[in-house]
Design a protein around this motif. Structure first.
Motif, PDB file in Angstrom:
ATOM      1  N   SER A  55       0.836  -1.209   0.000  1.00 55.25           N
ATOM      2  CA  SER A  55       0.000   0.000   0.000  1.00 55.25           C
ATOM      3  C   SER A  55       0.861   1.245   0.000  1.00 55.25           C
ATOM      4  N   HIS A  56       1.953   1.227   0.776  1.00 53.29           N
ATOM      5  CA  HIS A  56       2.874   2.357   0.817  1.00 53.29           C
ATOM      6  C   HIS A  56       3.535   2.578  -0.544  1.00 53.29           C
ATOM      7  N   VAL A  57       3.890   1.478  -1.196  1.00 54.40           N
ATOM      8  CA  VAL A  57       4.528   1.571  -2.516  1.00 54.40           C
ATOM      9  C   VAL A  57       3.561   2.197  -3.522  1.00 54.40           C
ATOM     10  N   SER A  58       2.341   1.685  -3.572  1.00 55.72           N
ATOM     11  CA  SER A  58       1.346   2.211  -4.503  1.00 55.72           C
ATOM     12  C   SER A  58       1.037   3.674  -4.218  1.00 55.72           C
ATOM     13  N   HIS A  59       0.968   4.007  -2.936  1.00 59.50           N
ATOM     14  CA  HIS A  59       0.682   5.381  -2.516  1.00 59.50           C
ATOM     15  C   HIS A  59       1.781   6.332  -2.981  1.00 59.50           C
ATOM     16  N   ALA A  60       3.030   5.908  -2.823  1.00 61.62           N
ATOM     17  CA  ALA A  60       4.159   6.756  -3.213  1.00 61.62           C
ATOM     18  C   ALA A  60       4.252   6.902  -4.729  1.00 61.62           C
ATOM     19  N   LEU A  61       3.957   5.821  -5.448  1.00 56.88           N
ATOM     20  CA  LEU A  61       3.991   5.886  -6.915  1.00 56.88           C
ATOM     21  C   LEU A  61       2.935   6.846  -7.448  1.00 56.88           C
ATOM     22  N   ASP A  62       1.813   6.897  -6.756  1.00 61.10           N
ATOM     23  CA  ASP A  62       0.729   7.786  -7.176  1.00 61.10           C
ATOM     24  C   ASP A  62       1.140   9.249  -7.027  1.00 61.10           C
ATOM     25  N   MET A  63       1.780   9.583  -5.885  1.00 66.32           N
ATOM     26  CA  MET A  63       2.255  10.950  -5.647  1.00 66.32           C
ATOM     27  C   MET A  63       3.204  10.948  -4.454  1.00 66.32           C
ATOM     28  N   PRO A  64       4.366  11.628  -4.559  1.00 65.60           N
ATOM     29  CA  PRO A  64       5.311  11.674  -3.433  1.00 65.60           C
ATOM     30  C   PRO A  64       4.664  12.263  -2.181  1.00 65.60           C
ATOM     31  N   ILE A  65       5.125  11.813  -1.029  1.00 65.00           N
ATOM     32  CA  ILE A  65       4.523  12.225   0.234  1.00 65.00           C
ATOM     33  C   ILE A  65       4.500  13.730   0.414  1.00 65.00           C
ATOM     34  N   HIS A  66       5.640  14.402   0.168  1.00 61.71           N
ATOM     35  CA  HIS A  66       5.690  15.835   0.489  1.00 61.71           C
ATOM     36  C   HIS A  66       4.959  16.706  -0.524  1.00 61.71           C
ATOM     37  N   TRP A  67       4.369  16.095  -1.553  1.00 60.71           N
ATOM     38  CA  TRP A  67       3.508  16.836  -2.473  1.00 60.71           C
ATOM     39  C   TRP A  67       2.050  16.809  -2.014  1.00 60.71           C
ATOM     40  N   ARG A  68       1.758  16.008  -1.022  1.00 63.17           N
ATOM     41  CA  ARG A  68       0.383  15.825  -0.572  1.00 63.17           C
ATOM     42  C   ARG A  68       0.042  16.772   0.583  1.00 63.17           C
ATOM     43  N   PRO A  69      -1.257  17.134   0.747  1.00 59.61           N
ATOM     44  CA  PRO A  69      -1.667  17.953   1.894  1.00 59.61           C
ATOM     45  C   PRO A  69      -1.369  17.217   3.195  1.00 59.61           C
ATOM     46  N   ASN A  70      -0.738  17.904   4.138  1.00 56.61           N
ATOM     47  CA  ASN A  70      -0.302  17.254   5.375  1.00 56.61           C
ATOM     48  C   ASN A  70      -1.443  16.607   6.152  1.00 56.61           C
TER      49      ASN A  70
END
Length: 234
Positions: A55-70
């Protein structure tokens, strides 16, 4: 530059991939790190990776963490952490309490926007402050134009629609935080406001009409069915 034997280290590849997005222009080693991590992560057989890590891998591939709303990212991480076998209950409880406290503060701040007062704007968090400033300036600019060109002040009407939109955001946040799944009818009725269609249609009408009267303004401000249906299509 990077050892191919690292391609079996899923956590390491994930961390390398996320870190690479913090690089500045000209930091070629981080560009190479991103390419290396991206190549090997896409080659992974996701079925062989533990479910939570996958799930973490798929989530990161979709969009990097620091590009997402905190705020949204914090909620996602809490949901993921709760499923981990080594989860620490006291840590999760503390995170949830902190998250709920921050959300309650933000809800109050968004609700207070309806006062249309910028006196205390510097007390708002940067993201809310910047958004409200843009909203405030754009609305006043349209209002100034209609007063100058058409002789009518449209600011109170646009202010009301903006307030309704903020209230719709709050309702959606409540649904999300409480895990409520609204009916399609409830969702659509709220989305008419939250999607921003009404403020766009109202602003477009003010800026394009050749003749704006008080009667016409009162009519469109009550959101007639043609306006409501147009917003639903959006």
């Amino acid at each position: 530059m990077f050892n191919d034997s690292l391609n079996k280290d899923v956590k390491g590849l994930l961390g390398l991939y996320e870190a690479s997005f913090h690089g500045l222009e000209g930091e070629t080693i981080l560009d190479e790190a991103r390419n290396f991590a991206s190549k090997h992560r896409k080659d992974l057989n996701i079925d062989e990776v533990p479910a939570i890590l996958a799930s973490h891998v798929s989530h990161a591939l979709d969009m990097p963490i620091h590009w997402r709303p905190n705020g949204l990212e914090a909620r996602w991480f809490m949901d993921m952490y709760e499923k981990q076998g080594d989860m620490i209950p006291s840590l999760l409880r503390s995170a949830k309490i902190d998250f709920n406290l921050v959300q309650s503060v933000h809800k109050k701040e968004v609700s207070n926007m309806a006062r249309w007062d910028i006196t205390d704007i510097d007390k708002l968090p940067p993201t809310i402050r910047d958004s409200f400033t843009a909203l405030y300036n754009t609305t006043n600019e349209i209002g100034y134009w209609t007063m100058r060109e058409l002789g009518i002040n449209t600011i109170p009407y646009m202010r009301k629609v903006w307030a309704d939109e903020c209230k719709a955001y709050i309702k959606e946040v409540n649904w999300y935080n409480k895990g409520i799944k609204p009916t399609l009818k409830e969702y659509m009725e709220n989305a008419v406001d939250s999607i921003g269609g009404l403020i766009m249609l109202l602003g477009s009408y003010f800026l394009t009409t050749d003749k704006l009267t008080e009667e016409g303004l009162d009519y469109v401000s009550k959101i007639p069915s043609v306006t409501h249906c147009s917003a639903k299509i959006l």
